[in-house]
Design an enzyme around this catalytic site. Structure first.
Site, PDB file in Angstrom:
ATOM      1  CG  ASP A   1     -50.385   6.107   6.128  1.00 19.05           C
ATOM      2  OD1 ASP A   1     -49.493   5.097   6.451  1.00 19.05           O
ATOM      3  OD2 ASP A   1     -51.136   6.598   6.876  1.00 19.05           O
TER       4      ASP A   1
ATOM      5  CG  ASP B   1     -56.153   9.930   5.351  1.00 22.81           C
ATOM      6  OD1 ASP B   1     -55.680  10.937   4.861  1.00 22.81           O
ATOM      7  OD2 ASP B   1     -55.937   9.371   6.827  1.00 22.81           O
TER       8      ASP B   1
END
Length: 329
Positions: free
Chosen positions: A204, A221
């Protein structure tokens, strides 16, 4: 996959967060700040001694313990090779903890600003670090985390949306039809690309998951980390008209290929991966609609206008996938 109809974080009150951290030996002074995260719940928490930490409480039912620990191990592997990532803290030898049914992990706080992706030097710098990340990611596969493919990111989300009544009755046929055309186009893109290498990805890699400091980027993340083609971590750095994206791609690859070979056949997948993300994103919002944070944060979802725009956007993607693949300028 989350299946409960009750709000997933109904029991995660501020005192629960503080008690969970206290239970692993992190004495907090009572202050905490909710950070911008919807899939999980993430808080900056101040301690009585030492700098603040970031506590991440995983969405119940999304990942197995093994998949979460694989993510942790991957980021630690990257850090050991001096990659700019932020792995979780090991407390008493553990990175994954549990309190009252909530699994959580703790990270050191990291700072930074959004990268300036319009700067060619920034794009080249990002490319260098992504090349290094992928060189490590190619060393071994994930065992517990999934692969980004047409079935899991396209077909299954399409079927979920059609089966669960999220589409207005007057648009369900149009959206379902164009989604089928889009999936056919995606499959043709994969056929043109041929057999491609799958590796461990960030998964992502957009600007919101990169913190920029004077020393360069820090990637954060890795929650969506999975197996997939290298170009998945590159295409989200590109924006604008085709000519602009060609120049941006050239800048990214100039840095990337210093550390990792890039297979140009993967460029046939750029618009296919963009289309998969669009379908998957709609289904992601739909699956999370019982979480009160989602209707509040995404009030435009599931409106007539939203689905009308999705029909138009998917039609545009069908046309784009039949054009020649993007090439670096």
């Amino acid at each position: 996959m989350e299946t409960s109809q009750s709000p997933p974080y109904a029991g995660l009150a501020p005192e629960t967060v503080l008690d969970a951290l206290d239970g692993v030996g992190l004495r907090c002074d009572g202050r905490l700040l909710a950070l911008n995260s919807y899939e999980n719940r993430v808080y900056q928490v101040w301690r009585e001694e030492g700098p603040p930490v970031v506590a991440k409480f995983y969405r119940p039912g999304r990942w197995t313990d093994a998949a979460i620990l694989e993510e942790h191990a991957f980021t630690q592997e990257l850090l050991e090779r001096e990659l700019p990532v932020v792995p979780p803290m090991a407390i008493d030898g553990k990175t994954l903890h549990e309190y009252r049914g909530f699994r959580f992990t703790v990270f050191p706080r990291g700072g930074g600003r959004a990268p300036e992706l319009e700067d060619p030097k920034t794009l080249e710098w990002m490319g260098r670090f992504l090349g290094r990340i992928h060189a490590v990611g190619a060393l071994r596969p994930f065992g517990a985390r999934p692969t980004l493919d047409v079935q899991s990111f396209g077909e299954e989300p399409r079927d979920y949306l059609l089966a669960h009544g999220f589409l207005p009755a007057d648009l369900a046929g149009a959206w379902g039809g164009v989604a089928a055309l889009a999936l056919d186009g995606i499959r043709r893109c994969y056929e043109r690309a041929g057999e491609i290498r799958l590796l461990r990805l960030h998964g992502d890699c957009h600007a919101g998951n990169v913190l920029w400091t004077d020393e360069g980027p820090h990637f954060v993340d890795f929650d969506d980390s999975r197996m997939g083609p290298a170009v998945q971590d590159l295409w989200m750095l590109l924006s604008g008209e085709r000519a602009a994206m060609q120049g941006q791609l050239a800048d990214v690859l100039a840095g990337y290929e210093d550390f990792c070979e890039f297979d140009p056949r993967e460029l046939s997948l750029v618009e296919a991966l963009r289309t998969l993300r669009m379908i998957h994103y709609s289904a992601w919002l739909a699956r999370r609609w019982n979480d009160p944070a989602f209707p509040a944060a995404f009030p435009w979802f599931n409106t007539q206008t939203y689905w009308q725009n999705q029909v138009l956007d998917l039609r545009e993607q069908v046309a784009l996938m039949d054009e020649p693949p993007l090439t670096p300028a």
